[in-house]
Design an enzyme around this catalytic site. Structure first.
Site, PDB file in Angstrom:
ATOM      1  N   SER A 141     135.123 -25.454  71.407  1.00  0.00           N
ATOM      2  CA  SER A 141     136.132 -25.555  70.357  1.00  0.00           C
ATOM      3  C   SER A 141     137.277 -24.619  70.695  1.00  0.00           C
ATOM      4  CB  SER A 141     135.523 -25.157  69.008  1.00  0.00           C
ATOM      5  OG  SER A 141     136.524 -25.019  68.024  1.00  0.00           O
ATOM      6  N   TYR A 154     130.395 -19.587  63.651  1.00  0.00           N
ATOM      7  CA  TYR A 154     130.751 -20.708  64.528  1.00  0.00           C
ATOM      8  C   TYR A 154     131.599 -20.222  65.700  1.00  0.00           C
ATOM      9  CZ  TYR A 154     132.589 -25.306  65.884  1.00  0.00           C
ATOM     10  OH  TYR A 154     132.940 -26.439  66.583  1.00  0.00           O
TER      11      TYR A 154
END
Length: 265
Positions: A141, A154
């Protein structure tokens, strides 16, 4: 794409989102395709909807079940006699502040996104080294480089993934092992629905930023081109996300100010 022809390719997180998109594209290429996720019924659906040139086999697994993963890798290798390209795509996200997020949730995110991911790469590595070829593709990401509010666990898991794969690439560059890190920005998938709140419950809503992101098809087309070119890192997203990566790298002080007001849901 020629690069993927006649390869044995393993895709995790294949029951939805980006993983399912990868199956849709790779199934049109003459290759061996192993698809994995937790829900066998969804994997069976994906297989039935993508009966093209590829030979597809279903292998359910749970990235959170660390002790089971070495055996799962052996099952995957036995299906077609090895794994040439591993798309590590499975994972879970987060939508809550640090103060509200329990340590159990922080550990759960790391177990799936980091430990589960690197375990598959570690266990397929010996076979790749024996054959003199292997390509590890980690779909991480943009928050693997930048951190935004509500994604402490995350983002930490994706930062950790980057550290692992950078080391793997350096250690085995001369052994025919390739590593590609894919850093998507916002993509219109259901990842925000399943994102964990601080107490472990699911958010169950679609982020506005997510809804306005790239389609899965747009992302996967660019992702596969990057892998075929054996790029080390590929930033794929809207202008704001990609700009944020470079801003963080070259102007961290300015980025620190901007990220405080960044709309992230």
């Amino acid at each position: 794409m020629k690069y993927f022809e006649n390869r044995t390719i393993w895709v995790t997180g294949a029951s939805s989102g980006i993983g399912e998109g990868l199956v849709q594209h790779l199934s049109k290429i003459k290759c061996n395709l192993i698809i994995s996720a937790r829900r066998k019924e969804e994997l069976d659906r994906v297989k039935s909807e993508n009966q093209h040139l590829a030979h597809i086999e279903v292998l359910p697994l749970d990235l959170a079940d660390g002790p089971s993963l070495e055996a799962k890798v052996r099952e995957a290798e036995a299906i077609f006699g090895g794994v040439d390209i591993l798309f590590n795509n499975g994972g879970i996200s987060q939508r809550d502040k640090v103060i509200n997020t329990s340590m159990e949730v922080q550990r759960q995110i790391m177990e799936v996104n980091y430990f589960g991911t690197i375990a598959l790469s570690k266990y397929v590595l010996p076979g790749m080294l024996e054959r003199g070829f292997g390509h590890h593709v980690a779909v991480t990401s943009a928050v693997g480089i930048i951190s935004t509010p509500l994604r402490s666990g995350y983002s930490a898991s994706k930062h950790a993934v980057h550290g692992f794969y950078d080391a793997l690439r350096a250690e085995h560059h001369d052994n025919g092992i390739k590593v590609t890190l894919i850093l998507p920005g916002y993509v219109n998938t259901k990842i925000s629905y399943n994102a964990l709140m601080g107490d472990g419950s699911k958010q169950n809503t679609l982020d506005k930023a997510q809804a306005a992101g790239l389609t899965v098809d747009q992302l996967v087309r660019r992702l596969l081109r990057s892998v075929a070119k054996q790029k080390e890192e590929s930033y794929i997203g809207g202008l704001k996300e990609v700009f944020g990566i470079y801003m963080k790298r070259f102007f961290p002080g300015i980025f620190s100010i901007l990220v405080r007001k960044m709309p992230v849901t």
